[in-house]
Design an enzyme around this catalytic site. Structure first.
Site, short mmCIF file in Angstrom:
data_model
loop_
_atom_site.label_atom_id
_atom_site.label_comp_id
_atom_site.label_asym_id
_atom_site.label_seq_id
_atom_site.Cartn_x
_atom_site.Cartn_y
_atom_site.Cartn_z
N ARG A 237 13.60 -51.06 -35.32
CA ARG A 237 13.90 -49.91 -36.16
C ARG A 237 12.64 -49.57 -36.94
NH1 ARG A 237 17.60 -49.39 -33.31
NH2 ARG A 237 19.81 -49.18 -33.78
N GLU A 266 13.67 -40.33 -38.06
CA GLU A 266 13.95 -39.88 -36.69
C GLU A 266 14.89 -38.69 -36.72
OE1 GLU A 266 15.30 -43.19 -34.30
OE2 GLU A 266 13.46 -44.31 -34.67
N HIS A 285 12.84 -43.01 -29.29
CA HIS A 285 13.93 -43.99 -29.42
C HIS A 285 14.81 -44.01 -28.15
CE1 HIS A 285 16.68 -46.21 -32.47
NE2 HIS A 285 16.79 -46.74 -31.27
#
Ligand code: DGY
Length: 322
Positions: A237, A266, A285
């Site tokens: 993360r 994000e 991601h």
């Protein structure tokens, strides 16, 4: 009467049919997140929420007064306030196991792409710049037989270690809250204190979940300890790393490069300096993003939901609620 489930992610037909046998569904099929106000307005009439991005916090739980199950379509659940969920007596689930190999494949791809400059050189060829023999200006760095340090030896870390050891004959160490003797014995990887791992690895892979304890775990000081020839890979993360410290470490050449599948914010802002750096490979991601794996995750999340709504223990209840 059937219980009601709100689904805030697009899901395949197979999963819709599975759920509709038992519950009444309302679906949000857009790739953009459902606006928070809309979610808060809707949730009071639902018994279940199938999601992957929504923040499940006190405010949400106070509004969700019928909620029995919140099922996350991801292994990470840093969008959950676990303490608040416990207090609200709601079951919370996630989707471990089914994505481990897929994420490990991506990590290895990212590591190779970063060390061998694959995206940059792909662009070089496409732009018609390949008009002479390849010289040192295009050279990358070896991956095989180098030292990989994995911070966070969970299931995915283990799959990466397996690839690194048997495919690339790397020297693999790890740092984790608890020793993983099984992995040590089976794969020949070894435990190191954080300090030693940071100082001696050629590649550092960050795999720890984001929690209050791991927030900004990799900070300025950590980057300063790394070898100047180190590549830093983050597929966990974004906020486990202090992104400003990462940017400074790259600018000051404290490390050689970075491969990033995740960011503090994000989707990443186009103004983020990391996007302009040649020695940084960036991805949106996509650790688990293959058609097969995402379908399996959605099916798993749906099964967790139905098990919870039936009053049985879901297969993947988050560990804090076990
Ligand atoms: C997860 O499931 O937590 C992964 O980050 C998805 O790629």
């Amino acid at each position: 009467m059937k219980k009601k489930v709100l689904v805030t992610e697009p899901i395949p037909q197979k999963v819709i049919e599975y759920l509709e046998k038992e519950v009444e569904l309302e679906r949000w099929d857009k790739s953009e997140k459902m606006p928070r106000e809309q979610l808060l307005e809707k949730i009071p009439s639902f018994h279940g929420l199938l999601t992957s991005k929504d923040t499940i916090d006190k405010e949400f739980l106070q509004t969700a007064n019928r909620l029995e199950v919140v099922s996350n379509i991801s292994v990470g659940y840093d969008n959950f306030d676990v303490e608040a969920i416990k207090k609200a007596n709601v079951l919370a689930t996630h989707t471990p196991y089914v994505l481990d190999e897929t994420v490990a494949d991506l990590i290895f791809g990212l590591l190779l792409a970063t060390a061998r400059r694959i995206p940059e050189l792909h662009q070089y060829v496409r732009e018609g710049k390949w008009n002479r023999s390849v010289d040192h200006t295009l050279f990358g760095y070896n991956v095989h037989h180098k030292k990989l340090g994995i911070i966070g030896m969970g299931r995915i870390g283990e799959k990466v270690a397996r690839r690194a050891k048997s495919g690339f004959e790397m020297d693999v160490s790890y740092h984790n809250r608890n020793r993983n003797k099984k992995v040590e014995e089976e794969l020949g990887v070894y435990y190191e204190e954080m300090e030693e791992l940071l100082q001696t690895s050629d590649f550092i892979l960050l795999m720890t979940p984001l929690t209050k304890q791991t927030f900004h775990l990799i900070d300025e000081e950590a980057f300063r300890k790394m070898k100047r020839t180190c590549f830093f890979i983050n597929a966990a993360r974004g906020a486990v790393v202090d992104e400003d410290a990462l940017i400074n470490a790259l600018r000051n050449k404290e490390i050689l490069g970075a491969g990033l599948d995740v960011f503090e914010q994000e989707p990443v802002s186009p103004a983020n300096p990391l996007l302009k750096m040649e020695n940084v490979v960036t991805l949106p991601h996509i650790g688990s993003a293959t058609a097969e794996t995402r379908e399996q995750m959605k099916l798993f999340a749906a099964k967790n939901m139905i098990q919870g709504l039936r009053g049985t223990k879901p297969d993947a209840l988050i560990k804090e609620l076990q």
